[in-house]
Design a protein around this motif. Structure first.
Motif, mmCIF file in Angstrom:
data_model
loop_
_atom_site.group_PDB
_atom_site.id
_atom_site.type_symbol
_atom_site.label_atom_id
_atom_site.label_comp_id
_atom_site.label_asym_id
_atom_site.label_seq_id
_atom_site.Cartn_x
_atom_site.Cartn_y
_atom_site.Cartn_z
ATOM 1 N N LEU A 224 5.965 8.335 -6.024
ATOM 2 C CA LEU A 224 5.283 9.492 -5.437
ATOM 3 C C LEU A 224 4.408 9.132 -4.233
ATOM 4 O O LEU A 224 3.669 9.985 -3.739
ATOM 5 N N HIS A 225 4.507 7.894 -3.749
ATOM 6 C CA HIS A 225 3.524 7.460 -2.744
ATOM 7 C C HIS A 225 3.547 8.307 -1.479
ATOM 8 O O HIS A 225 2.530 8.524 -0.852
ATOM 9 N N ASP A 226 4.730 8.792 -1.110
ATOM 10 C CA ASP A 226 4.854 9.554 0.142
ATOM 11 C C ASP A 226 4.996 11.053 -0.085
ATOM 12 O O ASP A 226 5.454 11.769 0.805
ATOM 13 N N VAL A 227 4.639 11.519 -1.263
ATOM 14 C CA VAL A 227 4.873 12.935 -1.589
ATOM 15 C C VAL A 227 4.134 13.854 -0.587
ATOM 16 O O VAL A 227 4.574 14.974 -0.310
ATOM 17 N N GLY A 228 3.066 13.345 -0.004
ATOM 18 C CA GLY A 228 2.315 14.120 0.982
ATOM 19 C C GLY A 228 3.121 14.460 2.232
ATOM 20 O O GLY A 228 2.769 15.371 2.970
ATOM 21 N N LYS A 229 4.218 13.730 2.440
ATOM 22 C CA LYS A 229 5.056 14.023 3.614
ATOM 23 C C LYS A 229 5.703 15.391 3.521
ATOM 24 O O LYS A 229 6.129 15.951 4.523
ATOM 25 N N LEU A 230 5.785 15.907 2.316
ATOM 26 C CA LEU A 230 6.366 17.230 2.142
ATOM 27 C C LEU A 230 5.478 18.312 2.758
ATOM 28 O O LEU A 230 5.903 19.435 2.951
ATOM 29 N N ARG A 253 -1.820 11.961 7.991
ATOM 30 C CA ARG A 253 -2.483 12.785 6.980
ATOM 31 C C ARG A 253 -1.664 12.921 5.687
ATOM 32 O O ARG A 253 -2.145 13.467 4.707
ATOM 33 N N HIS A 254 -0.409 12.438 5.692
ATOM 34 C CA HIS A 254 0.398 12.544 4.460
ATOM 35 C C HIS A 254 -0.282 11.802 3.306
ATOM 36 O O HIS A 254 -0.101 12.155 2.145
ATOM 37 N N THR A 255 -1.102 10.808 3.624
ATOM 38 C CA THR A 255 -1.802 10.063 2.574
ATOM 39 C C THR A 255 -2.806 10.968 1.856
ATOM 40 O O THR A 255 -2.881 10.981 0.632
ATOM 41 N N GLU A 278 -3.859 5.195 -0.498
ATOM 42 C CA GLU A 278 -4.163 3.871 0.059
ATOM 43 C C GLU A 278 -2.982 3.060 0.567
ATOM 44 O O GLU A 278 -3.186 1.947 1.047
ATOM 45 N N HIS A 279 -1.755 3.573 0.458
ATOM 46 C CA HIS A 279 -0.631 2.677 0.750
ATOM 47 C C HIS A 279 -0.526 2.263 2.221
ATOM 48 O O HIS A 279 0.193 1.331 2.548
ATOM 49 N N HIS A 280 -1.253 2.946 3.116
ATOM 50 C CA HIS A 280 -1.288 2.500 4.520
ATOM 51 C C HIS A 280 -2.655 1.931 4.894
ATOM 52 O O HIS A 280 -2.922 1.689 6.066
ATOM 53 N N LEU A 281 -3.486 1.746 3.900
ATOM 54 C CA LEU A 281 -4.852 1.305 4.181
ATOM 55 C C LEU A 281 -4.904 -0.144 4.663
ATOM 56 O O LEU A 281 -5.693 -0.498 5.546
ATOM 57 N N SER A 308 6.411 -3.007 -0.727
ATOM 58 C CA SER A 308 7.727 -2.385 -0.947
ATOM 59 C C SER A 308 8.008 -1.359 0.137
ATOM 60 O O SER A 308 9.132 -1.231 0.631
ATOM 61 N N ASP A 309 6.978 -0.618 0.492
ATOM 62 C CA ASP A 309 7.084 0.441 1.497
ATOM 63 C C ASP A 309 7.501 -0.146 2.851
ATOM 64 O O ASP A 309 8.462 0.299 3.471
ATOM 65 N N PHE A 310 6.787 -1.169 3.265
ATOM 66 C CA PHE A 310 7.069 -1.822 4.542
ATOM 67 C C PHE A 310 8.512 -2.332 4.564
ATOM 68 O O PHE A 310 9.255 -2.110 5.513
#
Ligand SMILES: [Fe+2]
Ligand SMILES: [Fe+2]
Length: 363
Positions: A224-230, A253-255, A278-281, A308-310
């Motif tokens: 669910l880390h990027d769910v904000g992209k929706l 702002r997706h974070t 925090e995944h882009h922090l 993993s994201d990178f």
């Protein structure tokens, strides 16, 4: 449900476990004097008790569903003649992550999905189709988001199922490279990316010795880390040329959008909003969103998911990224060890990927 929650929280000897088990036993006996059985089923995100959906089963209901899913069961039948010791044993077994559900004379645990029902060590996967099956599931479950519409309820039990399957593949020593899906189309990127990041994070955390509930929770948070992209407009998401300052801010702002959405879902691990935020922090906290308090640090689970994201971003053919060779991505990641990424986790990740490469004979 309360006995189970307390048993997982304290120990099976705790007085509250005994009390609640006794209460449940009295209730079951009363019920079963007029009926032959009482069944509890999970259908999607609901607990169904004797064909009646138990709405608002609360935190203990969610906990029961989670435990059942993690054991690979989706149905429990309590039969006439049940004894207190059977019920106690069942509650102990279901709350212990290491224990398999046994057969009890008057409690039958079963499954709806065949794969979910087989003890994990015996699961035989069709690895080739597993990852694309999981992507399809994520696509079904992911909320259809719009800032103007209400989200549909997130099917957290469906997410559990995906994670259970990935953990089983990890335990079986499946090559991680076989679990990573290639991107199918840019509109499906969000689902394949979520699935890949979940698989990669489970393998990372698993190889670091993380087990049981925490391993599940990291998997769910990664999914669910990027769910904000929706919440971000498609135009901004799919821009292939260099994006402007304003659009970049919107994208970042997706974070916050993700964390805000996930924090409202009670049934979810508290790691989900943390990782989304925090995944882009960055390990050095120099990324985004900007921290407002001194001394804050990136959560270790966010550090794992960030790696993993990178990796998945660079490995996928994004509209604005060429496909990178795995070793190239790893060396790029290494150059950011200590700044963007936790150096210890980067080493661990490289080891996993390099082993997977040599095992698959592509190195
Ligand atoms: Fe992200
Ligand atoms: Fe991502």
């Amino acid at each position: 449900m309360s006995a189970l929650s307390n048993c997982a929280l304290y120990s099976k000897e705790h007085i509250s476990v005994d009390e609640f088990t006794q209460k449940a036993f009295t209730f079951l006996n009363e019920f079963l004097s007029a009926s032959d059985s009482l069944d509890i089923m999970i259908v999607e995100n609901d607990l169904i008790v004797n064909k009646t959906p138990l709405r608002d089963a609360g935190i203990h209901g969610v906990n029961l569903m989670k435990r059942m899913k993690r054991k690979g069961i989706s149905r429990v039948d309590f039969l006439k003649g049940i004894t207190l010791s059977e019920l106690k044993q069942f509650i102990t077994d279901i709350s212990d992550p290491e224990k398999q559900i046994m057969t009890y004379p008057h409690i039958k645990a079963g499954v709806v999905d065949v794969r979910m029902g087989i003890p994990q060590k015996e699961i035989e996967f069709d690895i080739e189709s597993l990852s694309s099956e999981q992507v399809e599931k994520v696509k079904e479950i992911y909320p259809e988001a719009s800032p103007f519409k209400q989200f549909k309820q997130l099917n957290t039990m469906g997410l559990e199922e995906i994670i259970v399957n990935f953990i089983a593949t990890f335990k079986q020593g499946v090559n991680i490279l076989r679990l990573i899906s290639p991107m199918r189309s840019s509109s499906e990127y969000i689902y394949t990316h979520a699935t890949n990041v979940a698989a990669l994070s489970i393998f990372q955390a698993g190889s670091l010795g993380v087990r049981d509930d925490l391993l599940h929770d990291i998997g769910i948070a990664a999914l669910l880390h990027d769910v904000g992209k929706l919440f971000i407009s498609k135009e901004v998401l799919l821009r292939s040329d260099t994006i402007g300052e304003k659009e970049r801010e919107e994208l970042e702002r997706h974070t916050i959008y993700g964390a805000r959405y996930l924090a409202k879902i009670d049934a979810l691990t508290h790691l989900a909003p943390i990782v989304a935020l925090e995944h882009h922090l960055g390990y050095d906290c120099q990324g985004y969103p900007k921290l407002t308090m001194d001394g804050e640090k990136q959560h270790i689970c966010s550090q794992i998911v960030a790696i993993s994201d990178f990796f998945d971003i660079f490995r996928n053919r994004r509209p604005y990224k060429r496909e990178w060779e795995i070793k190239e991505i790893l060396s790029l990641m290494k150059s950011k060890a200590g700044s963007a990424f936790n150096p210890f986790y980067v080493d661990n990740f490289s080891r996993i990927l390099l082993t997977a490469l040599s095992d698959s004979g592509t190195s």
